[in-house]
Scaffold this active site. Structure first.
Site, PDB file in Angstrom:
ATOM      1  N   GLU A 111     158.614 -18.357  83.988  1.00  0.00           N
ATOM      2  CA  GLU A 111     158.247 -19.608  83.300  1.00  0.00           C
ATOM      3  C   GLU A 111     159.188 -19.859  82.136  1.00  0.00           C
ATOM      4  O   GLU A 111     159.673 -18.910  81.509  1.00  0.00           O
ATOM      5  CB  GLU A 111     156.819 -19.464  82.723  1.00  0.00           C
ATOM      6  CG  GLU A 111     155.771 -20.309  83.366  1.00  0.00           C
ATOM      7  CD  GLU A 111     155.928 -21.805  83.192  1.00  0.00           C
ATOM      8  OE1 GLU A 111     157.055 -22.306  83.084  1.00  0.00           O
ATOM      9  OE2 GLU A 111     154.903 -22.491  83.194  1.00  0.00           O
ATOM     10  N   ASP A 112     159.406 -21.118  81.819  1.00  0.00           N
ATOM     11  CA  ASP A 112     160.181 -21.435  80.617  1.00  0.00           C
ATOM     12  C   ASP A 112     159.355 -21.132  79.367  1.00  0.00           C
ATOM     13  O   ASP A 112     159.795 -20.452  78.462  1.00  0.00           O
ATOM     14  CB  ASP A 112     160.632 -22.906  80.631  1.00  0.00           C
ATOM     15  CG  ASP A 112     159.503 -23.900  80.909  1.00  0.00           C
ATOM     16  OD1 ASP A 112     158.352 -23.480  81.159  1.00  0.00           O
ATOM     17  OD2 ASP A 112     159.770 -25.115  80.874  1.00  0.00           O
ATOM     18  N   ASP A 115     152.297 -22.080  76.897  1.00  0.00           N
ATOM     19  CA  ASP A 115     151.730 -22.791  75.745  1.00  0.00           C
ATOM     20  C   ASP A 115     150.232 -22.465  75.691  1.00  0.00           C
ATOM     21  O   ASP A 115     149.828 -21.465  75.103  1.00  0.00           O
ATOM     22  CB  ASP A 115     152.022 -24.285  75.957  1.00  0.00           C
ATOM     23  CG  ASP A 115     151.629 -25.160  74.799  1.00  0.00           C
ATOM     24  OD1 ASP A 115     151.211 -24.645  73.758  1.00  0.00           O
ATOM     25  OD2 ASP A 115     151.733 -26.400  74.933  1.00  0.00           O
ATOM     26  N   LYS A 143     153.941 -19.424  72.924  1.00  0.00           N
ATOM     27  CA  LYS A 143     153.413 -19.975  71.666  1.00  0.00           C
ATOM     28  C   LYS A 143     152.054 -19.298  71.448  1.00  0.00           C
ATOM     29  O   LYS A 143     151.012 -19.831  71.861  1.00  0.00           O
ATOM     30  CB  LYS A 143     153.221 -21.490  71.794  1.00  0.00           C
ATOM     31  CG  LYS A 143     154.510 -22.302  71.941  1.00  0.00           C
ATOM     32  CD  LYS A 143     154.159 -23.787  72.087  1.00  0.00           C
ATOM     33  CE  LYS A 143     155.380 -24.665  72.201  1.00  0.00           C
ATOM     34  NZ  LYS A 143     155.059 -26.086  72.479  1.00  0.00           N
ATOM     35  N   PHE A 164     156.772 -28.443  69.268  1.00  0.00           N
ATOM     36  CA  PHE A 164     157.387 -28.879  70.523  1.00  0.00           C
ATOM     37  C   PHE A 164     158.887 -28.544  70.528  1.00  0.00           C
ATOM     38  O   PHE A 164     159.597 -28.813  69.562  1.00  0.00           O
ATOM     39  CB  PHE A 164     157.178 -30.386  70.680  1.00  0.00           C
ATOM     40  CG  PHE A 164     157.573 -30.902  72.019  1.00  0.00           C
ATOM     41  CD1 PHE A 164     156.794 -30.654  73.131  1.00  0.00           C
ATOM     42  CD2 PHE A 164     158.741 -31.643  72.177  1.00  0.00           C
ATOM     43  CE1 PHE A 164     157.163 -31.131  74.375  1.00  0.00           C
ATOM     44  CE2 PHE A 164     159.116 -32.124  73.415  1.00  0.00           C
ATOM     45  CZ  PHE A 164     158.322 -31.865  74.519  1.00  0.00           C
ATOM     46  N   VAL A 165     159.345 -27.961  71.629  1.00  0.00           N
ATOM     47  CA  VAL A 165     160.762 -27.586  71.740  1.00  0.00           C
ATOM     48  C   VAL A 165     161.419 -28.237  72.963  1.00  0.00           C
ATOM     49  O   VAL A 165     160.739 -28.560  73.942  1.00  0.00           O
ATOM     50  CB  VAL A 165     160.936 -26.048  71.819  1.00  0.00           C
ATOM     51  CG1 VAL A 165     160.660 -25.386  70.485  1.00  0.00           C
ATOM     52  CG2 VAL A 165     160.057 -25.423  72.904  1.00  0.00           C
ATOM     53  N   ASP A 171     162.107 -29.972  78.661  1.00  0.00           N
ATOM     54  CA  ASP A 171     162.364 -31.410  78.574  1.00  0.00           C
ATOM     55  C   ASP A 171     161.473 -32.116  77.578  1.00  0.00           C
ATOM     56  O   ASP A 171     160.416 -31.612  77.177  1.00  0.00           O
ATOM     57  CB  ASP A 171     162.125 -32.042  79.944  1.00  0.00           C
ATOM     58  CG  ASP A 171     160.634 -32.125  80.269  1.00  0.00           C
ATOM     59  OD1 ASP A 171     159.963 -31.067  80.213  1.00  0.00           O
ATOM     60  OD2 ASP A 171     160.135 -33.224  80.555  1.00  0.00           O
ATOM     61  N   ARG A 177     167.091 -31.249  79.236  1.00  0.00           N
ATOM     62  CA  ARG A 177     167.059 -29.918  79.853  1.00  0.00           C
ATOM     63  C   ARG A 177     168.443 -29.289  79.847  1.00  0.00           C
ATOM     64  O   ARG A 177     168.583 -28.079  79.942  1.00  0.00           O
ATOM     65  CB  ARG A 177     166.586 -30.017  81.310  1.00  0.00           C
ATOM     66  CG  ARG A 177     165.163 -30.541  81.482  1.00  0.00           C
ATOM     67  CD  ARG A 177     164.745 -30.368  82.936  1.00  0.00           C
ATOM     68  NE  ARG A 177     163.573 -31.146  83.296  1.00  0.00           N
ATOM     69  CZ  ARG A 177     162.312 -30.742  83.127  1.00  0.00           C
ATOM     70  NH1 ARG A 177     162.069 -29.583  82.567  1.00  0.00           N
ATOM     71  NH2 ARG A 177     161.306 -31.512  83.507  1.00  0.00           N
TER      72      ARG A 177
HETATM   73  P1  IMP Z   1     150.590 -24.614  79.436  1.00  0.00           P
HETATM   74  O1  IMP Z   1     150.040 -24.857  80.799  1.00  0.00           O
HETATM   75  O2  IMP Z   1     149.763 -25.285  78.363  1.00  0.00           O
HETATM   76  O3  IMP Z   1     150.812 -23.143  79.115  1.00  0.00           O
HETATM   77  O4  IMP Z   1     151.965 -25.358  79.354  1.00  0.00           O
HETATM   78  C1  IMP Z   1     153.041 -24.852  80.009  1.00  0.00           C
HETATM   79  C2  IMP Z   1     154.004 -25.917  80.480  1.00  0.00           C
HETATM   80  O5  IMP Z   1     154.056 -27.031  79.601  1.00  0.00           O
HETATM   81  C3  IMP Z   1     155.382 -25.299  80.470  1.00  0.00           C
HETATM   82  O6  IMP Z   1     155.686 -24.806  81.745  1.00  0.00           O
HETATM   83  C4  IMP Z   1     156.281 -26.427  80.068  1.00  0.00           C
HETATM   84  O7  IMP Z   1     156.753 -27.079  81.223  1.00  0.00           O
HETATM   85  C5  IMP Z   1     155.407 -27.355  79.268  1.00  0.00           C
HETATM   86  N1  IMP Z   1     155.602 -27.145  77.819  1.00  0.00           N
HETATM   87  C6  IMP Z   1     154.822 -26.433  76.976  1.00  0.00           C
HETATM   88  N2  IMP Z   1     155.293 -26.466  75.716  1.00  0.00           N
HETATM   89  C7  IMP Z   1     156.419 -27.222  75.782  1.00  0.00           C
HETATM   90  C8  IMP Z   1     157.398 -27.613  74.786  1.00  0.00           C
HETATM   91  O8  IMP Z   1     157.326 -27.288  73.584  1.00  0.00           O
HETATM   92  N3  IMP Z   1     158.434 -28.361  75.247  1.00  0.00           N
HETATM   93  C9  IMP Z   1     158.567 -28.750  76.550  1.00  0.00           C
HETATM   94  N4  IMP Z   1     157.686 -28.399  77.502  1.00  0.00           N
HETATM   95  C10 IMP Z   1     156.626 -27.644  77.116  1.00  0.00           C
HETATM   96 MG    MG Z   2     157.241 -25.050  82.876  1.00  0.00          MG
END
Ligand code: IMP
Ligand code: MG
Length: 190
Positions: A111-112, A115, A143, A164-165, A171, A177
């Site tokens: 995963e990138d 969050d 995070k 936010f990054v 993206d 990206r």
């Molecule tokens: P989660 O499901 O809340 O953990 O969010 C994960 C997904 O949201 C990641 O795979 C990213 O694609 C996107 N994401 C979360 N934080 C950021 C950010 O700061 N910048 C860009 N994309 C984010």
């Molecule tokens: Mg992602």
């Protein structure tokens, strides 16, 4: 779409938002090399399958596997959760299924950024019923203060604040990206 301007001190002005450098290309690449070496030791004698989560993880996955010395395979999921916003929609949509067989395989999900952990939980729930031999998660960024779901990340590049990054796969409304470094939305501009 807001225009992106590079200012003299490395900041990016995107519309009304200001993004400041957080992790340089060199810092990212050094850490990814370390992660590749750790994974190579952990999976010595095995043939793991790296499963990247599109779109965000495509650069991290490609640089990571270049630093892995064991034989490996690659596949991808495609998920969508953020839409075009800076906060998650709270819903995950599966846009592309896996093509490989994960039963009995050593799976490493790539995963990138983790969050809230919702996307990871969703993927774990998709993969577990297929009975992989093992399943671990590699995330370039986490995070920790935003984590809401019970997911364990085995390989973490960097822990960052909940801002936010963008860049290096990440993206904002599908853009940025291609930046080689990671930038964070400046606090004053949230
Ligand atoms: P989660 O499901 O809340 O953990 O969010 C994960 C997904 O949201 C990641 O795979 C990213 O694609 C996107 N994401 C979360 N934080 C950021 C950010 O700061 N910048 C860009 N994309 C984010
Ligand atoms: Mg992602």
């Amino acid at each position: 779409m807001p225009k992106m301007n590079n200012s003299d001190n490395g900041k990016l002005n995107i519309g009304k938002d200001i993004f400041v450098p957080l992790l340089s290309e060199e810092v990212l690449q050094n850490r990814i090399k370390e992660l590749g070496e750790i994974i190579s030791k952990d999976y010595f004698g095995k043939v793991p399958v790296f499963i990247g989560v599109l779109n965000g993880a495509f650069l991290f996955l490609s640089d990571l596997i270049k630093n892995v010395s064991v034989e490996c395979e690659v596949d991808f999921f495609k998920l969508s959760s953020y839409g075009d916003e800076k906060i998650s929609s709270g819903k995950v949509k599966l846009l592309k299924e896996l093509n490989c067989e994960v039963a009995g395989r050593d799976v490493i999900i790539v995963e990138d950024i983790v969050d809230s952990g919702l996307s990871m939980k969703y993927i774990e729930d998709l993969i577990f019923p297929h009975k992989p031999a093992s399943m671990r998660i590699a995330a370039l960024l986490t995070k920790p203060k935003s984590l809401r779901y019970d997911v364990k990340i085995d390989y973490i590049g960097f822990q960052i604040e909940s801002n936010f990054v963008i860049g290096y796969g990440l993206d904002y409304a599908q853009k940025y990206r291609n930046l080689r470094s990671i930038y964070v939305l400046s606090d004053g501009e949230k």
